[in-house]
Design a protein around this motif. Structure first.
Motif, PDB file in Angstrom:
ATOM      1  N   UNK A  83      36.353  52.769  34.368  1.00 20.80           N
ATOM      2  CA  UNK A  83      36.315  54.218  34.700  1.00 20.80           C
ATOM      3  C   UNK A  83      37.632  54.671  35.440  1.00 20.80           C
ATOM      4  N   UNK A  84      38.415  53.632  35.716  1.00 24.03           N
ATOM      5  CA  UNK A  84      39.695  54.214  36.510  1.00 24.03           C
ATOM      6  C   UNK A  84      40.857  53.132  35.652  1.00 24.03           C
ATOM      7  N   UNK A  85      42.014  53.414  35.769  1.00 24.76           N
ATOM      8  CA  UNK A  85      43.209  52.763  35.089  1.00 24.76           C
ATOM      9  C   UNK A  85      43.688  51.775  35.940  1.00 24.76           C
ATOM     10  N   UNK A  86      42.549  50.786  36.646  1.00 19.69           N
ATOM     11  CA  UNK A  86      42.944  49.916  37.504  1.00 19.69           C
ATOM     12  C   UNK A  86      44.172  48.885  36.949  1.00 19.69           C
ATOM     13  N   UNK A  87      45.251  48.635  37.899  1.00 25.06           N
ATOM     14  CA  UNK A  87      46.159  47.593  37.344  1.00 25.06           C
ATOM     15  C   UNK A  87      46.141  46.439  38.378  1.00 25.06           C
ATOM     16  N   UNK A  88      46.237  45.156  37.978  1.00 23.74           N
ATOM     17  CA  UNK A  88      46.357  44.352  38.757  1.00 23.74           C
ATOM     18  C   UNK A  88      47.756  44.728  39.676  1.00 23.74           C
ATOM     19  N   UNK A  89      47.532  44.388  41.217  1.00 22.83           N
ATOM     20  CA  UNK A  89      48.626  44.800  41.829  1.00 22.83           C
ATOM     21  C   UNK A  89      48.300  45.833  42.793  1.00 22.83           C
ATOM     22  N   UNK A  90      47.441  46.625  42.252  1.00 25.78           N
ATOM     23  CA  UNK A  90      46.886  47.904  43.210  1.00 25.78           C
ATOM     24  C   UNK A  90      46.104  47.638  44.192  1.00 25.78           C
ATOM     25  N   UNK A  91      45.944  48.454  45.153  1.00 32.01           N
ATOM     26  CA  UNK A  91      44.772  48.200  46.085  1.00 32.01           C
ATOM     27  C   UNK A  91      43.745  48.925  46.042  1.00 32.01           C
ATOM     28  N   UNK A 105      45.612  44.090  47.381  1.00 37.60           N
ATOM     29  CA  UNK A 105      45.145  44.294  48.865  1.00 37.60           C
ATOM     30  C   UNK A 105      43.736  44.799  48.586  1.00 37.60           C
ATOM     31  N   UNK A 106      42.830  44.141  49.316  1.00 39.63           N
ATOM     32  CA  UNK A 106      41.285  44.926  49.292  1.00 39.63           C
ATOM     33  C   UNK A 106      40.911  45.129  50.707  1.00 39.63           C
ATOM     34  N   UNK A 107      40.723  46.406  51.132  1.00 41.09           N
ATOM     35  CA  UNK A 107      40.076  46.747  52.287  1.00 41.09           C
ATOM     36  C   UNK A 107      38.665  47.059  52.204  1.00 41.09           C
ATOM     37  N   UNK A 108      37.860  46.260  53.264  1.00 37.57           N
ATOM     38  CA  UNK A 108      36.590  46.555  53.304  1.00 37.57           C
ATOM     39  C   UNK A 108      36.025  47.323  54.564  1.00 37.57           C
ATOM     40  N   UNK A 130      36.129  36.174  51.793  1.00 34.07           N
ATOM     41  CA  UNK A 130      35.573  36.320  50.376  1.00 34.07           C
ATOM     42  C   UNK A 130      36.493  37.272  49.500  1.00 34.07           C
ATOM     43  N   UNK A 131      37.699  37.661  50.314  1.00 32.67           N
ATOM     44  CA  UNK A 131      38.804  38.361  49.391  1.00 32.67           C
ATOM     45  C   UNK A 131      39.291  39.369  50.176  1.00 32.67           C
ATOM     46  N   UNK A 132      38.529  39.931  51.190  1.00 28.95           N
ATOM     47  CA  UNK A 132      38.975  41.177  51.907  1.00 28.95           C
ATOM     48  C   UNK A 132      40.464  40.760  52.576  1.00 28.95           C
TER      49      UNK A 132
END
Ligand SMILES: NC(=O)c1ccc[n+]([C@@H]2O[C@H](COP(=O)([O-])OP(=O)(O)OC[C@H]3O[C@@H](n4cnc5c(N)ncnc54)[C@H](OP(=O)(O)O)[C@@H]3O)[C@@H](O)[C@H]2O)c1
Length: 317
Positions: free
Chosen positions: A127-135, A160-163, A177-179
């Motif tokens: 659904x989005x053009x997500x690229x590794x390295x994005x947040x 970077x993952x923000x929860x 778990x990754x956040x």
């Protein structure tokens, strides 16, 4: 005529009932497969209650929109198709709709995790053009789908993952778990806005499981704090636990490169989503949703069960 057990929706005001129905006869290239496990997701419950956009148009109708199945040759597969009526001992499937599940995988675990993990996997892949390295910001990260989204985003290469979520204990647990950062959602709106501004002002992708007023608040806080206004911000509506509508001022769209989309049945070309890759990742333990197993004979009890955090009811014929 041979018969089988199935869960039938006879009224949108009642749980599905166990009934004896004829075993479907294969036709038009379709294959009869054994159902091994069916996860009772919000979508499955909502469809059986007439409240989901995949709800049957007329009743009675078989309940269930997805399943882990065993094919004639012994292979395991996942199938997802509203109208499948998957809460039955056997169903007819189109072989081209089957997503392979690795041999040796626990069908109940795949059934418990697939719907939750699929939401973020499909959104980021198709659904989005997500690229590794994005947040990535996950709003509603303390639920099964949201917490899976944290793991999936990291697995797919988010830098970077923000929860963001309400349940503080569950939210804190997401750091393991990754956040990378947390936004506690509290009744203190000013503090929540500061937390969004601090952690997510320049975010690339938002996976929004909450929508409604909490999403309005999040958009306002993030867009007000954003400095790179031409940087694309992909906001994907995936769930609606906080409400099904938002109000958004036109200025927010004119002043920012904000792209709003949704991800679910109907908006996604599943062939673009690498579902076999997800199935393999789930079979090797990517996501930690625990199955609460209930036999098909107790389908009404399963409907009455309220899943605890991190748990998903799974019906096994
Ligand atoms: N489009 C798709 O492909 C797809 C797939 C799976 C799920 N979904 C949707 O995603 C949503 C979540 O599903 P789930 O399986 O994760 O459900 P879940 O495990 O029951 O979790 C629900 C989550 O929503 C949170 N929540 C409820 N109201 C909220 C509010 N006002 N503000 C902030 N958080 C709120 C809960 O927080 P607390 O713990 O604090 O109550 C909990 O974390 C549902 O709407 C579901 O239909 C969509």
């Amino acid at each position: 005529m041979s018969m089988m057990k199935a869960a039938m929706v006879e009224s949108f005001d009642e749980p599905p009932h166990l009934r004896s129905v004829p075993v479907p006869r294969p036709h038009s290239g379709k294959e009869l497969v054994d159902v091994l496990a069916v996860g009772i997701s919000h979508a499955t419950r909502g469809a059986a209650a007439g409240k989901h956009y995949t709800s049957p148009k007329s009743l009675p109708a078989l309940a269930g929109i997805d399943a882990v199945v065993r094919r004639k040759n012994g292979d395991l597969a996942f199938v997802m198709s509203p109208g499948t009526g998957s809460l039955a001992e056997r169903i007819l499937v189109d072989p081209k709709d089957l997503v392979p599940v690795p041999r040796g995988a626990d069908p109940a675990v795949v059934a418990a995790t697939m719907n939750a993990a699929l939401s973020s996997w499909v959104a980021l892949k198709a659904r989005v053009h997500f690229e590794p390295g994005q947040s990535v910001l996950v709003i509603g990260a303390t639920g099964n789908a949201g917490s899976s989204g944290v793991r999936v985003a990291k697995h797919l290469g988010a830098a970077r993952v923000v929860a963001a979520g309400r349940n503080r204990e569950r939210l804190d647990g997401l750091l393991a778990e990754g956040a990378d950062e947390l936004v506690p959602l509290t009744s203190d709106e000013a503090a929540t806005a500061v937390a969004y501004a601090t952690a997510a002002a320049e975010i690339d992708v938002v996976l929004d499981y909450v929508w409604g007023p909490p999403a309005e608040q999040a958009m306002q806080a993030i867009l007000s704090a954003r400095t790179e206004h031409t940087r694309i911000l992909d906001w994907v509506q995936v769930g609606g636990t906080g409400g099904m509508s938002i109000t958004l001022g036109g200025n927010a769209l004119r002043h920012n490169a904000l792209r709003i989309s949704g991800s679910g049945f109907g908006s996604v070309i599943m062939e673009d989503a690498d579902l076999p890759g997800l199935s393999a990742a789930l079979a090797s333990g990517l996501v930690g949703v625990r199955p609460h197993i209930v036999p098909l004979a107790d389908v009404e009890k399963a409907w009455a069960h309220v899943d605890r955090p991190g748990e998903r009811t799974v019906i096994v014929p």
